[in-house]
Enzyme design. Structure first.
Site, short mmCIF file in Angstrom:
data_model
loop_
_atom_site.label_atom_id
_atom_site.label_comp_id
_atom_site.label_asym_id
_atom_site.label_seq_id
_atom_site.Cartn_x
_atom_site.Cartn_y
_atom_site.Cartn_z
CB CYS A 343 61.43 35.38 72.37
SG CYS A 343 62.46 34.09 73.07
CD GLU A 344 60.41 41.67 70.10
OE1 GLU A 344 59.94 42.19 69.06
OE2 GLU A 344 60.52 42.25 71.18
#
Ligand code: LLP
Length: 419
Positions: A343-344
């Site tokens: 999640c980046e």
């Protein structure tokens, strides 16, 4: 040259189809080729054959896997280590203590003592305070530490800022201007046995001129010190030689590097030491991954793979390029963004790149992942620690198991006062 080649339309590591490893071990997984590692170790050594006396210390940080260290030890390589942990690995792999060089700007007192206890061959000192501390520790142990002084030559290696180490503002080594005075002081300390100088200006170096300049400066310093009566028998020129990350990319290779070193050091009359990492391991490894799904994007589709920045951090950390290929390419291509599941936004391997056409379930490989790959992996997003495999001809072995998130969870504790 490496041993990851297409055969009958399928990518192999030596004589093993990589898809077999992907299926049997699971993805993501690093795969190293024994023949390639041995070839690179031989080519680098042969490129230095003109030099009368050399010492090769493999930079363990680039790939500290025990099997890799064992293999390189058998090729006559010593080790360049930067922590007690790396030293223990090198020793566990059977590399003789006297062939180990201990580098690093922050060796702790405990690490210095452990390295003395183990009898390692050379400490590369990076500050006045470190030299004084090591001398005291050695004296208290009734021994002397064999040392070189690492000098910062203030030369720009022209590589990525995060892996450039030889500019005056970088934290490594002592300043060139003060080096002679510090060498003189260290030569008078009873716990030290000063025998040389060390330099390392950076990594993934693709232009030999900065290295040549730095080595010339080191030669001058060596002559200066000798003229003042100090002993300088060893000159450690570090590592840093770059490797091609893109198919077809032409860079100066070991031969040109060897010729340059041999010209610069022709009249040095010293043992020349080297700390190669990436040039040995980089193209000896790939990271296998499986496409989870292909998702629509505004500019290009997102190929979401099961490898992520926790497994191979180089693209996120240094904007590094790793070629991506399908294990069974159809011959068709697509323009895609290759991303991991983390999640980046930084969890991106490539943007708008033309790659082999892939779809959900297909296997692919990131090339040139043998150096600074698995060793920089972590478990961010509670993902597993990526496993490693070594291929040898028709066989392969898992040389580092996948460490599952459950094992990491099992090492965590909730204190009483929270229950
Ligand atoms: N010697 C010293 C003192 C070093 O600091 C290094 C690398 C080497 C030798 C080996 O350099 P090589 O031959 O592998 O270029 N994680 C970064 C690279 C960091 C290099 C740190 N020092 C990357 O993935 O590009």
């Amino acid at each position: 040259m490496d041993h990851f080649q297409l055969r009958n339309g399928e990518l192999y590591a030596e004589d093993v189809p990589l898809a077999r490893i992907a299926q049997e071990v699971g993805t993501p997984v690093y795969v190293y080729s024994r023949a390639t590692l041995e070839r690179h170790a031989r080519v680098f050594r042969e490129a230095l054959a003109q030099l009368p006396s050399i010492h090769l210390a493999f930079a363990v940080k680039s790939n500290p896997n025990l099997a890799v260290l064992r293999l390189l030890g058998a090729q006559g390589y010593g080790a360049d280590v930067v922590s007690e942990g790396e030293m223990r690995r090198a020793l566990a792999a059977g590399i003789p203590a006297q062939d180990i060089v201990f580098s690093g700007v922050g060796k702790t007192g405990k690490e210095l003592a452990a390295a003395l206890e183990a009898g390692i061959g050379q400490f590369n000192l990076e500050s006045e305070a470190e030299g004084r501390e090591l001398s005291q520790i050695a004296l208290s142990m009734g021994t002397r530490a064999v040392c070189a002084l690492r000098v910062n030559p203030n030369v720009d290696a022209k590589t990525h800022a995060k892996i450039s180490t030889g500019k005056a503002e970088n934290k490594f080594g002592v300043s060139y201007d003060r080096a002679a005075a510090i060498y003189a002081e260290f030569s008078g300390l009873e716990g030290l046995n000063m025998r040389g100088l060390a330099v390392h200006i950076g990594s993934q170096i693709t232009d030999l001129e900065p290295s040549r300049l730095a080595f010339m400066k080191m030669g001058e310093l060596m002559r200066d010190l000798r003229a003042q009566g100090f002993t300088v028998t060893h000159m450690d020129l570090g590592g840093g030689l770059g490797v091609p990350y893109k198919a077809g990319e032409q860079l100066p290779g070991p031969d040109e590097y060897g010729a340059m070193v041999s010209a610069v050091t022709a009249d040095w009359d010293a043992t020349i030491m080297f700390e190669p990492g990436r040039v040995i391991t980089g193209n000896s490894g790939v990271l296998l991954t499986q496409v989870i799904r292909v998702k629509e994007g505004v500019t290009a589709p997102f190929v979401v793979v099961d490898a992520a920045m926790n497994d191979l951090v180089r693209p996120a950390m240094y904007e590094a390029w790793h070629d991506f290929v399908a294990l069974k390419p159809s011959g068709e291509t697509m323009t895609a963004n290759i991303v991991g599941p983390i999640c980046e936004t930084g969890d991106t391997f490539a943007m708008g790149r033309i790659i082999d056409k892939v779809e959900a379930g297909d296997f692919g490989a990131f090339r040139t992942a043998g150096a600074y790959g698995a060793t920089m992996a972590n478990t961010y997003n509670s993902r597993a620690l990526v496993p490693e495999v070594m291929v040898d001809g028709e066989k392969y072995a898992v040389v580092a198991e996948r460490i599952e998130p459950e094992a990491i969870l099992a090492a965590e504790r909730v204190p009483d006062w929270l229950t």
